[in-house]
Design a protein around this motif. Structure first.
Motif, short mmCIF file in Angstrom:
data_model
loop_
_atom_site.label_atom_id
_atom_site.label_comp_id
_atom_site.label_asym_id
_atom_site.label_seq_id
_atom_site.Cartn_x
_atom_site.Cartn_y
_atom_site.Cartn_z
N SER A 114 0.97 -1.14 -0.23
CA SER A 114 0.03 0.01 0.08
C SER A 114 1.20 1.04 0.27
N LEU A 115 0.57 2.44 -0.29
CA LEU A 115 1.04 3.86 -0.96
C LEU A 115 0.43 4.80 -0.45
N GLY A 116 0.89 5.58 0.46
CA GLY A 116 -0.16 7.28 1.07
C GLY A 116 0.94 8.36 1.23
N ILE A 117 0.42 8.92 1.75
CA ILE A 117 1.23 10.19 2.18
C ILE A 117 0.40 10.66 4.27
N TYR A 154 1.50 -5.78 9.67
CA TYR A 154 2.88 -5.05 9.12
C TYR A 154 4.13 -4.80 9.07
N SER A 155 4.14 -3.69 8.17
CA SER A 155 5.73 -2.82 7.84
C SER A 155 5.65 -2.15 8.00
N GLY A 156 6.52 -1.02 7.43
CA GLY A 156 6.73 0.64 6.79
C GLY A 156 7.68 1.43 6.63
N LEU A 157 7.52 2.29 5.89
CA LEU A 157 8.51 3.74 6.19
C LEU A 157 8.39 4.17 5.29
N GLY A 158 8.28 5.46 5.65
CA GLY A 158 7.64 6.66 5.66
C GLY A 158 9.14 7.90 5.38
N VAL A 159 8.95 8.37 4.39
CA VAL A 159 10.36 9.41 4.14
C VAL A 159 9.79 10.98 3.80
N GLY A 160 10.38 12.07 3.99
CA GLY A 160 9.58 13.27 3.28
C GLY A 160 10.38 14.23 4.81
N ARG A 165 4.84 28.48 21.71
CA ARG A 165 4.27 27.44 20.94
C ARG A 165 5.26 26.70 20.13
N ASN A 166 5.68 25.48 20.39
CA ASN A 166 6.75 24.90 18.97
C ASN A 166 5.66 24.11 18.65
N TRP A 167 5.95 24.11 17.13
CA TRP A 167 5.03 22.74 16.14
C TRP A 167 5.90 22.30 15.69
N ASP A 168 6.02 20.77 15.36
CA ASP A 168 7.03 20.09 14.48
C ASP A 168 6.18 19.30 13.81
N LEU A 169 6.12 19.97 12.40
CA LEU A 169 5.15 18.43 11.30
C LEU A 169 6.13 18.35 10.09
N ASP A 170 5.49 17.23 10.37
CA ASP A 170 6.10 15.74 9.19
C ASP A 170 5.36 15.37 8.31
N LEU A 171 6.10 15.52 7.12
CA LEU A 171 5.27 15.38 5.58
C LEU A 171 5.81 14.26 5.09
N LEU A 172 5.58 12.87 5.20
CA LEU A 172 5.64 11.69 4.40
C LEU A 172 4.99 11.34 3.83
N PHE A 173 5.92 11.14 2.19
CA PHE A 173 5.43 9.84 1.25
C PHE A 173 5.65 8.16 2.15
N THR A 174 4.75 7.77 1.99
CA THR A 174 4.38 5.81 2.75
C THR A 174 4.08 4.99 1.84
N ALA A 175 4.93 3.85 2.87
CA ALA A 175 5.12 2.58 2.19
C ALA A 175 4.12 1.37 3.36
N ARG A 176 3.59 1.15 3.01
CA ARG A 176 3.21 -0.18 4.12
C ARG A 176 3.18 -1.53 3.41
N PHE A 177 3.74 -2.38 4.15
CA PHE A 177 3.93 -4.27 3.93
C PHE A 177 3.50 -5.58 4.37
#
Length: 220
Positions: free
Chosen positions: A95-98, A149-155, A126-138
């Protein structure tokens, strides 16, 4: 003529029944292509790496100079990781996603005298950290009610606050193992992972963050 009418009627009923059958099959999570989920994860790394400063309460403050002042960071608060994700099931395994993940760290900073009295108003940050990742799940194990399942996200991570600070850094999320439970469009999941983001040795935003997380999903 009546025979033709009966045949036409049977064909119409069959045509109406086919979509219904597909809709019933789509209620099973195994037959779904699309999924969205929202969840919450821990901030163990952030709470250990970013704490209040040492309080300036002294055993004998009268021995300090009258003009003694010091800065303190206090009243810390953490939101935890709040994330949302969309995924499209390419195959039975992949599966692929965001995914978008945001966390907040809040605190106050002020100047104190030698008796630990606040001098002037404190500054709220007020400090914010926003991660935007392209994801893959197996998905490597699948039954009616349980999937592993396991997966990986990169962004990228975008760090910003209410006093004008802003930074961007690469981000990677490793999902060691996830357990998804449910049969039908609704269900829940638990994951063990590690969300990481840094630009260099001095600018480390997340290391082994979001170790565990909980989420619920909807599939169609």
């Amino acid at each position: 003529m009546r025979r033709v009418s009966k045949v036409v009627l049977v064909l119409i009923l069959a045509a109406l029944a086919i979509p219904t059958a597909f809709c019933q099959n789509d209620k099973s999570s195994q037959g779904s292509r699309h999924s969205v989920r929202i969840g919450w994860g821990d901030m163990l790394y952030e709470t250990m790496a970013f704490g209040p400063s040492i309080t300036g309460t002294w055993a004998n403050p009268g021995a300090l100079p009258n003009n003694y002042l010091h800065d303190e960071r206090f009243d810390l608060g953490f939101t935890g990781h709040i994330f949302g994700e969309y995924q499209y099931r390419v195959s039975k395994v992949t599966s692929l996603g965001i995914q978008a993940d945001i966390e907040g760290i809040f605190w106050k900073e002020g100047v104190f005298d030698k008796y630990h009295n606040l001098i002037g108003p404190a500054t709220s940050i007020r400090n914010w950290d926003l991660d935007l990742l392209f994801t893959a799940r197996f998905t490597y194990f699948e039954r009616q009610w349980v999937r592993l399942y396991s997966g990986l996200g990169v962004g990228a991570l975008f760090a910003f606050d209410n006093i004008g600070g802003f930074a961007v850094a690469p981000a990677i999320n490793i999902n060691w193992i996830g357990v998804e439970v449910g049969d039908g469009p609704w269900g829940g999941a638990f994951e063990l992972g590690a969300l990481n983001s840094l630009s260099d040795q001095r600018n480390i935003y997340q290391i082994f963050s979001r170790i565990f997380s909980f989420s619920f999903y909807y599939k169609w």
